[in-house]
Structures are given as C-alpha cells and as structure tokens.
Design a protein around this motif. Structure first.
Motif, PDB file in Angstrom:
ATOM      1  N   VAL A  30       0.807  -1.216   0.000  1.00 32.12           N
ATOM      2  CA  VAL A  30       0.000   0.000   0.000  1.00 32.12           C
ATOM      3  C   VAL A  30       0.840   1.266   0.000  1.00 32.12           C
ATOM      4  O   VAL A  30       0.351   2.337  -0.349  1.00 32.12           O
ATOM      5  CB  VAL A  30      -1.005   0.041   1.178  1.00 32.12           C
ATOM      6  N   ALA A  31       2.095   1.157   0.400  1.00 35.26           N
ATOM      7  CA  ALA A  31       2.934   2.363   0.477  1.00 35.26           C
ATOM      8  C   ALA A  31       4.277   2.101  -0.184  1.00 35.26           C
ATOM      9  O   ALA A  31       4.778   0.980  -0.209  1.00 35.26           O
ATOM     10  CB  ALA A  31       3.133   2.780   1.918  1.00 35.26           C
ATOM     11  N   LEU A  32       4.840   3.164  -0.737  1.00 34.06           N
ATOM     12  CA  LEU A  32       6.089   3.089  -1.490  1.00 34.06           C
ATOM     13  C   LEU A  32       7.086   4.032  -0.812  1.00 34.06           C
ATOM     14  O   LEU A  32       6.892   5.253  -0.823  1.00 34.06           O
ATOM     15  CB  LEU A  32       5.803   3.561  -2.919  1.00 34.06           C
ATOM     16  N   PHE A  84       6.373   8.163   2.555  1.00 37.73           N
ATOM     17  CA  PHE A  84       5.657   7.035   1.952  1.00 37.73           C
ATOM     18  C   PHE A  84       4.624   7.534   0.945  1.00 37.73           C
ATOM     19  O   PHE A  84       3.684   8.236   1.304  1.00 37.73           O
ATOM     20  CB  PHE A  84       4.967   6.198   3.032  1.00 37.73           C
ATOM     21  N   LEU A  85       4.823   7.138  -0.300  1.00 37.75           N
ATOM     22  CA  LEU A  85       3.913   7.518  -1.384  1.00 37.75           C
ATOM     23  C   LEU A  85       2.926   6.373  -1.625  1.00 37.75           C
ATOM     24  O   LEU A  85       3.127   5.258  -1.129  1.00 37.75           O
ATOM     25  CB  LEU A  85       4.723   7.792  -2.654  1.00 37.75           C
ATOM     26  N   PRO A  86       1.840   6.642  -2.385  1.00 36.17           N
ATOM     27  CA  PRO A  86       0.872   5.566  -2.649  1.00 36.17           C
ATOM     28  C   PRO A  86       1.513   4.373  -3.377  1.00 36.17           C
ATOM     29  O   PRO A  86       2.178   4.555  -4.395  1.00 36.17           O
ATOM     30  CB  PRO A  86      -0.179   6.255  -3.533  1.00 36.17           C
ATOM     31  N   GLY A  87       1.327   3.177  -2.856  1.00 40.49           N
ATOM     32  CA  GLY A  87       1.853   1.961  -3.469  1.00 40.49           C
ATOM     33  C   GLY A  87       0.829   1.307  -4.377  1.00 40.49           C
ATOM     34  O   GLY A  87      -0.334   1.738  -4.442  1.00 40.49           O
ATOM     35  N   SER A 112      -2.712   0.504  -3.142  1.00 36.32           N
ATOM     36  CA  SER A 112      -3.678   1.594  -2.960  1.00 36.32           C
ATOM     37  C   SER A 112      -4.286   2.007  -4.300  1.00 36.32           C
ATOM     38  O   SER A 112      -5.489   2.286  -4.378  1.00 36.32           O
ATOM     39  CB  SER A 112      -3.041   2.789  -2.242  1.00 36.32           C
TER      40      SER A 112
END
Lengths: 255, 255
Positions: free
Chosen positions: A149-151, A157-160, A163
C-alpha cells in the motif's frame, strides 16, 4: 542450519536500503556464486525491467545478470500465460509490466480484454482506470502484481500499487488475485524458474509481512534478516515464526 | 400527507435521468415556485459549478437559479470553513470543488496543508495522490465530498469519487470524513441555507442508499420516488423505510 540448494532473495531492505548497498549481503551473494548455488532475486517492484534491476546490483558490486532477477511483473505474466496462453491483457502499470507481459507471449490491448492486470503506475490516468473498470464489469479477470500500500521514497511514503489497485476493486466490487509477496504465487513461479524443490529452497528477506509470509504460505523455509523493516520486537507478537532469524547475512553459512 | 415548508430535492434519477428530463418533476418544481415554497437541489456531483447545474435545469424547462443548487462541494467547503475559517486546503477534484473552496474563503494550496479534500477528479495524477498522501501522513485532516463508488455514463459504470478516494485511505490508513449523501452533513448544511427546521423539511430522491438514508440520518422526513435507482422490490428487505413512497412526483401534493 540446514543446507539449501536454492535461495530466493528479497532486494530492498535485504541486499540494499534504497541506494545504499548492505555489505554483508554483497558478500553473501558472492559466496553463492562461488559455491554455484542457484538463487533468484525476488522483488515486488513491478515497474522495472529486470535488466535495470541487474544494472543497479552490478553498480553495488554484485555480479547480477538479468536472468537472476524475478520481478512480480514476470511472475504475473507467467501466471496468466500458464492459465490462458496468448490471452488479451490490458495492463495498468509501467515499463516492467509491459515488458513482462509481451515476453510471456500475451497480447497487450485495450480491446476485447480477457485480463486486467494492475501494478504501480505513476502515469495513472482516469481513462486507464475507466477502461480497466469497464473491462472487469464486462467479465475480464482482475490480476494485481502486488498489494503493497505504500512506497518508500525520499519524500516519505507515497501511494503503493495496492492503494491504486483499490480504485478498481472498490468501483467494481471485484477483488483481484494478487501475485506478489506475501502471496505464494510468486514463490511458486520462482521455484519453477530456479528448478528447486520446496524442501531445499529458502526465502530470505527483511520484511515479515511480505517476504517471510510468502515463504510460509508457499510451504518453504524462511530466513529473516534484521537489516530492514521487521525488528526482533515486531516478531514477539507473531505466531508463525520464520525458520531462522539473523542480524546480518554474514551470520549465515551457506555450506 | 404533511405539508412541508422546505424541500431538498435530488437531481439525477429524480428531476432528470442523464440528459432526459422527468416531466412530473418539472411540474412539481413549477408548483413549488408558484406556492413560494423554499427548496434546494441537492447533488452529490462535486465536479460542476452550481451555475452549470442551473443552466442544465433551465434547458429542461425548470426555472432554476445558481442559488437553488447546493452541491456536495459547497457543503464540503462550508463544513471546513465552519471548523477552520480560512484554512489551507489541498483539493483533489474538478472545477466545482475549486470554486466552492475559494467561495468559502479557504486557501487553495499545496504547501502547509491543513485539509486534504477529495472528490471525483477525472484529471487525477500520481503526483496529486502523492501530495495528498504525504499531507495526510503529516497530520492534515482528510475530507471527502462523497463516497459514490460508481459513476453512470453512456459507456457503463465508471470509477466514482469513492473509489478514487480509496487510494488515499488505503495508503495512509486514515479514513476520510464524508460530507455528501448518505451522510447527514450535507443535509444539515442545506437546511442552514434553506432556513427551515428539521420538522418542516423533507428530502426527496430516487436512491434509498444516498438520498433517503441522508434524510433518515439527518432526522428529517423523506420521500422516495420510484423514477430512478431504487425499486419497490429493493425496499421490501429494508428496515428503516422512507416516510413516503410514490411512483412519480405528480402523485405528491405540496399544499
């Protein structure tokens, strides 16, 4: 410690942290090469071409070739082509996904779609999401490279992938089949490539909830190294423990 | 039937279906005007400027003005400005959201963000989602115009606001406050604009799960008209029934 004939090795947090190599891991891979023990780098990064992953590893002093890298995009493409050879696939993703689908002999198209395949896509548009949603509502199967879910990034943390993928699952009510870690599909695919049996293969990684769970679900042994995400404290509340835990990979003997 | 001093009227499915007007609804609004009974058109469409909604209604023969239209973007902007006048807001949405936020005296910005506000955005980009996710992780409050997961179109059901919004809730783990129907916030805001009390206001709409539930949650009476989404059959399994149900609006007497 048991001796293994095949190693599946996570990358980020295990071999490097972002752009920093982990020296004990570099040494560990060198030993595998010297002993001619088969291994694959197993990554949930769906966006990169395996050649670019190998180049990054070589820049860190690891003698990696394209064939040593197995991405979740490659696992996804293989998974689909085994079920439906030559199927018509609409990808929402980046270069690594497109490459893997074509490599597996699948037809990349936005017409008469059999499969909608989604991974991380930093070029996401509403039209791509609309095309994917309409195809799934019309009966196309829905496959996702990975559920992260996170990058992690320098900005935070950006949207993975997980998400972005939720747009299609929420709007259609159809849940995708996930291929990447912690699912067993990617591990099973990797063992096929490696040509090793479950009993002689071990999954090495830093993240309990992706790497180690993938190993457990695939029914193979697992080695958690505390060089990344999961800490000894995190493990204390977990029922299904990794087969082994170590602080750094120099504590592991391959022979 | 009770006589009401204020009407909150849904649009799509109630006054028109897509581009087709519903003649009984046109007549109904005409009667409200003749009797000088206050009303507002209440829509979960966050993308449009109220002037454009009024224009569409006038093209259908309804004497609507901009002030007769209350969008979920306007409700959202009012809601935020009541909590935090002049707050710094990062919008992910279209023209209607941007207009409403500025109209309410809020500062539209991508720096030092107090509120991330998200609605339907057919110009969505990864960078917008990244900016929103980072702000929420840094403590910005997360507000959503409406939760509709699908958007009817000539092509079929496209991704709605609620599905796009899930990117931010999934990646951050923070659930937004929803303003639009079926939440009561938009109904409360509309009654403030209309200047009527709960006991003398009725919510009119075709969709049980948005319009009627919004009325029920706001504690006002509701009138379900079977000209759109919900059918008599749908209602049979529902506990909390609308106050009234009718087939078409010519069956309703306003005086």
């Amino acid at each position: 410690m048991k001796k293994y004939s095949g190693y599946l090795i996570d990358l980020d947090g295990t071999v490097y942290n972002g752009t920093e190599k982990i020296p004990e891991a570099v040494q560990f891979v060198k030993q595998l090469n010297e002993e001619s023990i088969p291994y694959l780098f197993l990554t949930n990064n769906s966006t990169k071409h395996p050649k670019d992953v190998a180049n990054k590893l070589r820049d860190m002093g690891i003698d990696a070739k394209e064939k040593d890298v197995f991405t979740t995009s490659m696992a996804t493409a293989t998974y689909i082509s085994e079920m439906s050879p030559g199927a018509r696939v609409y990808p929402i993703g980046e270069e690594g996904l497109d490459f893997a689908l074509k490599q597996a002999g699948l037809i990349v198209t936005d017409q008469n779609i059999d499969y909608v395949v989604m991974g991380l896509d930093r070029g996401i548009t509403y039209e791509k999401l609309a095309t994917g949603a309409l195809a799934i509502r019309n009966g196309a199967k829905f496959i996702a490279t990975n559920g992260d879910v996170a990058l992690p990034s320098e900005r935070g943390f950006l949207p993975g992938a997980g998400s972005l993928i939720s747009v299609l699952s929420v709007t259609t009510g159809v849940k995708p089949i996930f291929v990447g870690k912690p699912e067993s599909i990617i591990v099973d695919q990797a063992m096929d490539v490696l040509g090793t049996e479950k009993s002689e293969t071990v999954m090495v990684g830093d993240n309990y909830y992706t790497d180690i769970l993938a190993g457990i679900r695939a029914g193979i042994d697992s080695l958690l190294v505390f060089s990344g995400v999961t800490t000894p404290d995190d493990l204390s509340s977990i029922d299904e423990q990794p087969t082994y835990t170590i602080d750094t990979l120099d504590q592991w003997s391959i022979k």
